[in-house]
Structures are given as C-alpha cells and as structure tokens.
Write a protein that holds these residues in place. Structure first.
Motif, PDB file in Angstrom:
ATOM      1  N   ARG A 117       0.833  -1.213   0.000  1.00 53.26           N
ATOM      2  CA  ARG A 117       0.000   0.000   0.000  1.00 53.26           C
ATOM      3  C   ARG A 117       0.868   1.263   0.000  1.00 53.26           C
ATOM      4  O   ARG A 117       0.615   2.195  -0.759  1.00 53.26           O
ATOM      5  CB  ARG A 117      -0.945  -0.008   1.203  1.00 53.26           C
ATOM      6  CG  ARG A 117      -2.045   1.047   1.127  1.00 53.26           C
ATOM      7  CD  ARG A 117      -3.127   0.789   2.154  1.00 53.26           C
ATOM      8  NE  ARG A 117      -3.836  -0.456   1.900  1.00 53.26           N
ATOM      9  CZ  ARG A 117      -4.816  -0.583   1.003  1.00 53.26           C
ATOM     10  NH1 ARG A 117      -5.176   0.447   0.261  1.00 53.26           N
ATOM     11  NH2 ARG A 117      -5.423  -1.747   0.852  1.00 53.26           N
ATOM     12  N   ALA A 150      -1.943  -1.079  -7.034  1.00 52.46           N
ATOM     13  CA  ALA A 150      -3.283  -0.626  -6.644  1.00 52.46           C
ATOM     14  C   ALA A 150      -4.352  -1.613  -7.108  1.00 52.46           C
ATOM     15  O   ALA A 150      -5.328  -1.880  -6.388  1.00 52.46           O
ATOM     16  CB  ALA A 150      -3.550   0.759  -7.222  1.00 52.46           C
ATOM     17  N   ASP A 155      -7.629  -1.160  -4.738  1.00 51.57           N
ATOM     18  CA  ASP A 155      -7.702   0.233  -4.286  1.00 51.57           C
ATOM     19  C   ASP A 155      -8.136   1.112  -5.465  1.00 51.57           C
ATOM     20  O   ASP A 155      -7.314   1.603  -6.239  1.00 51.57           O
ATOM     21  CB  ASP A 155      -6.310   0.655  -3.773  1.00 51.57           C
ATOM     22  CG  ASP A 155      -6.293   2.065  -3.200  1.00 51.57           C
ATOM     23  OD1 ASP A 155      -7.247   2.821  -3.435  1.00 51.57           O
ATOM     24  OD2 ASP A 155      -5.306   2.411  -2.524  1.00 51.57           O
ATOM     25  N   HIS A 158      -6.851   4.927  -5.688  1.00 54.88           N
ATOM     26  CA  HIS A 158      -5.498   5.116  -6.210  1.00 54.88           C
ATOM     27  C   HIS A 158      -5.374   4.639  -7.656  1.00 54.88           C
ATOM     28  O   HIS A 158      -4.580   5.191  -8.420  1.00 54.88           O
ATOM     29  CB  HIS A 158      -4.477   4.414  -5.316  1.00 54.88           C
ATOM     30  CG  HIS A 158      -4.091   5.227  -4.120  1.00 54.88           C
ATOM     31  ND1 HIS A 158      -4.609   4.992  -2.861  1.00 54.88           N
ATOM     32  CD2 HIS A 158      -3.255   6.299  -3.990  1.00 54.88           C
ATOM     33  CE1 HIS A 158      -4.102   5.873  -2.011  1.00 54.88           C
ATOM     34  NE2 HIS A 158      -3.292   6.667  -2.661  1.00 54.88           N
TER      35      HIS A 158
END
Length: 455
Positions: A117, A150, A155, A158
């Motif tokens: 991350r 990502a 995610d 992002h």
C-alpha cells in the motif's frame, strides 16, 4: 538515559509529528499557506537530519532483521512514513531532486516491510517528481508499477489517480488519444469510488488533451467541471490549476479579457500557496496576452520572472512552455535572431526529454520565422519534419498552422496551385473549429483564388 540510537529515533518520531501537523495545516487552511511554509522552512533542517538518520539506519537492515526485531521494524516504518507525512509540503516547496531522494529512500524501506500500500504511493510520488524533471519514460514506469499494486490491492481511488497520471505522461509524449482513454477510465473509477477530488483531476486532465487536439470548447467544459469540483472540495491548488487552464483556453479562443481574469486569479492563488510551478505558468499566460496586445516590455518582464521561478523549482515541463513564449515575444517584436535561439532551446530540451508536442511547437514556430525571413527552402524542409510530428501526435491544430505557413511560402514562390491546396486545408480546419482567424484567412484564400481566375 537513552542510548544514541534510541535518542535519534525519538528525534525522528518527534519531527514526523511536526511534519504531519504542518502538512495538515497546509491543506486545511486556505488563507495561511505562506505562514505554514515559513514554519516548514524553520523545521526543515531538523527534519532532514531525522530523515537521513532513518534511511542510514534502515539501510543496514534486511527484511529478516526487520521482521525479527520490534525496534528495527519501527525504524523502517518511520523511514517509510516520512515523505507521506509531508507530501503536500514537499511537492510545493522542495526541488524535484530532493523529493526524489526522500521518496526513493522511503520506497526502499516500504519494500523491505512488504507494504504494497505504501509502496504504490511512493512509486506514484516518484512518477510525479520524474515527470516534473522531464524524465517521462521513468515516470511512465513508476506509474505503471503503482497502478499494478493498486489493482492487486483493489484500491480504486489510487487506481484512478495512477490512471490519470499515466494519461498525463502520454499527453506529454503527444499521445493524446491514448491519454484520453486513460483519463476516461480514471473518471469512471473516481465516480464509482466517490472520490470527488480524483473526479476533478480526471476532468481537468481530459481538458488538457482536448485542448491539445484543438477542441477548445470541449476543453473549456471539462475545465469548468474541474473548477466547480475544486471549489466544492476547497482545494485551492486545484482551483488555481483549473483557473489557469480556463485562462489558456480563453486565450486560444481570443477571449483576452476573460483569459486575463482567469490567469490573474490563478496567479493570486499561486502566490498565496507559494507554488512556484503554478506561478510560472500563470505569469507565462499573462505574458502571452501582453505579446498579443504588443505590450512587449511587460511581456518580457513577466517571462523572465516565470523562467527564473520554474528553473528554481526544477520544472522542465514549464520551462519548455516559457521558452516557447520567449520565442514568440521576440518573433512578434521582429527580433528574429533571438526568437530563433529560444525556439532552438525549446526544441533541444523537448527532444532531450521526449516531449513531442513541445518539439512540434518549436518546429512550426521556426517554420514561421524562416518564412518571414524569406528562407523558403529551409522552411519547407523543416515543415516536412513538423508535418510528420504533428500527425504523430494527432494535432490537427498544429497541422493546420503548418498548412497555412507552407501555403504562404508557395504563394510567395509563385507556386499558386500548391499554395491553394495548403491554404484550403488550413481554412477548412479553422472554419470547422471556429478559429478566430477563420474569416480573415478565408478572405485571403478567396482573394488568391480570384487572382488565379482573373489571370
């Protein structure tokens, strides 16, 4: 009494909190960014020492060392956290090479920690720094790696950001159709994830590509969406960028009073924020208006200030634009030798970093200058190269400008059939796209046709 290692760690932890507090104040307080930057400057020396110690300490640790010992893990974790704690301040106030160093060192720690991350965030920030320095292919690689992480993490917020940044790099390389595809994906993901700021960025980036393709009314609509979202989120940097781009588009549409109003508002925000990049671009845009109105002394002062500001910030992409404007200033004021030198500097820098749009702009301006000086063969030879480049980047506006210049050259050489073909192509584009010179150029074309018919 703690040992030196423990004391150094506590010092670093304290300054992480200082950076985090100042970064939050910089984002949240719309009126006092300059005060926050002054506080940041006062604390920066200690923060640099802390960050350097963390990197040196974490460099000696393997992934196994970090996993086996809580204190080692804390050192690596702190090193990993430093750039993010001061992300907005670093972007606003440190030169790209220093930002690169901070983020590269944090990325090393993040990878040892196995933290995908934070690794994707560091890769994205590296991409931004490389982009500003004009290292476009390195930026592209960073954003692609960040996007892959990502996607693995699911995610979407992002993913939208990295898709947008990939689009920006493709736009800088002159690949605007591909850029638009990335930005449309970024926009869809931003809407899906409810990330309003990312939605604004995607809208603004779409405006950039449509403007580059000569579709200024479409660009204007996207920039207006960007401005509305920026004001809704309270992000003054985004507000300044959207106003800047609205100013550029109004200038392209020859709405000079509106362009000046937008650019002046953007400049005021840039000065409040202490943002050298935005300030350089706004000054350059105001200078372009001054050139158009033959206020050459004022334009020269604005452009020199802009050039100094962007070079101080290490912003190569803005420097390319300012060099082009300096060439335009000297071209308009009939100082052709100086104009050619600036266009040549722009061309060499654009070629060095692989920015096809800026290289194309430099070449077509050189063609125009060579035509004015009566150097027809040189102009036609360079025009062939510029035509190929304008088609590569799919810039119909650049191609139309070249058609007009080449048409005038052939007209001057008495090769009227060739002249008419090029001038006709240019005028058709201008009429279709509501270009401000369309009627004037159409009248010139019709006069030339009339002379041919009369003879």
């Amino acid at each position: 009494m703690p040992d030196l290692k423990t004391a150094a760690f506590r010092h670093a932890a304290h300054y992480l909190q200082v950076l985090d507090r100042l970064n939050d104040a910089f984002i949240q307080d719309g009126g006092n960014q300059a005060d926050v930057l002054a506080q940041f400057d006062a604390e920066l020396g200690n923060a640099r020492l802390a960050q350097h110690w963390l990197f040196q300490a974490s460099q000696t640790l393997s992934a196994e060392d970090i996993e086996a010992d809580h204190f080692n893990h804390a050192i690596a974790d702190l090193c990993n956290a430093y750039p993010d704690a001061a992300a907005y301040l670093l972007n606003a106030h440190l030169p790209p090479e220093e930002r690169l160093r901070w983020v590269e060192q944090a990325l090393s720690a993040s990878q040892k920690l196995g933290n995908d991350r934070t690794s994707q965030a560091h890769l994205g920030n590296l991409g931004l720094a490389y982009s500003q320095q004009g290292e476009l292919h390195q930026a592209l690689s960073c954003f692609e790696q960040a996007l892959a992480l990502a996607e693995n993490l699911g995610d979407e917020a992002h993913q939208s950001a990295w898709l947008g940044d990939l689009g920006n790099i493709h736009a800088a390389l002159g690949e605007h159709r591909q850029a638009i595809q990335y930005q449309e994906k970024a926009l869809a993901l931003a809407k899906k994830s409810g990330h309003l700021r990312a939605e604004g960025h995607a809208a603004g980036n779409l405006g950039v590509s449509y403007a580059a393709l000569g579709q200024h009314l479409s660009a204007q609509r996207w920039y207006q969406q960007y401005l509305e979202i920026a004001r809704q989120t309270g992000d003054r940097r985004d507000e300044g960028l959207s106003l800047l781009n609205l100013g550029f588009t109004a200038f392209d549409l020859v709405q000079l009073d509106l362009a000046r109003e937008y650019l002046q508002q953007s400049l005021e925000i840039a000065q409040d924020l202490g943002n050298d990049d935005l300030q350089s671009l706004a000054l350059g845009g105001l200078a372009d208006i001054a050139i158009d109105q033959q206020e050459y002394e004022q334009a020269g002062g604005l452009l020199q200030e802009a050039l100094e500001s962007c070079r101080c910030a290490g912003d190569v992409m803005t420097e390319l634009r300012i060099l082009g404007s300096l060439g335009n200033l000297h071209n308009a004021s009939e100082k052709h030798a100086q104009a050619f030198l600036y266009y040549q500097q722009q061309a060499e820098l654009a070629e060095k970093i692989g920015s096809a749009p800026h290289l194309c702009h430099a070449q077509i301006n050189q063609v125009s200058l060579l035509r004015k000086e009566g150097r027809s063969e040189e102009a036609l030879s360079l025009a062939e190269t510029a035509f190929a480049l304008s088609r590569q980047i799919e810039s119909l506006a650049d191609e139309a400008f070249l058609n007009w210049q080449v048409g005038l050259i052939y007209e001057n050489l008495g090769q009227i059939k060739k002249a008419l073909a090029h001038l006709q192509s240019a005028v058709e584009y201008e009429i279709e796209n509501n270009h401000p010179d369309a009627q004037k150029d159409l009248a010139h074309l019709n006069r030339l046709k009339g002379r041919v018919q009369a003879s």
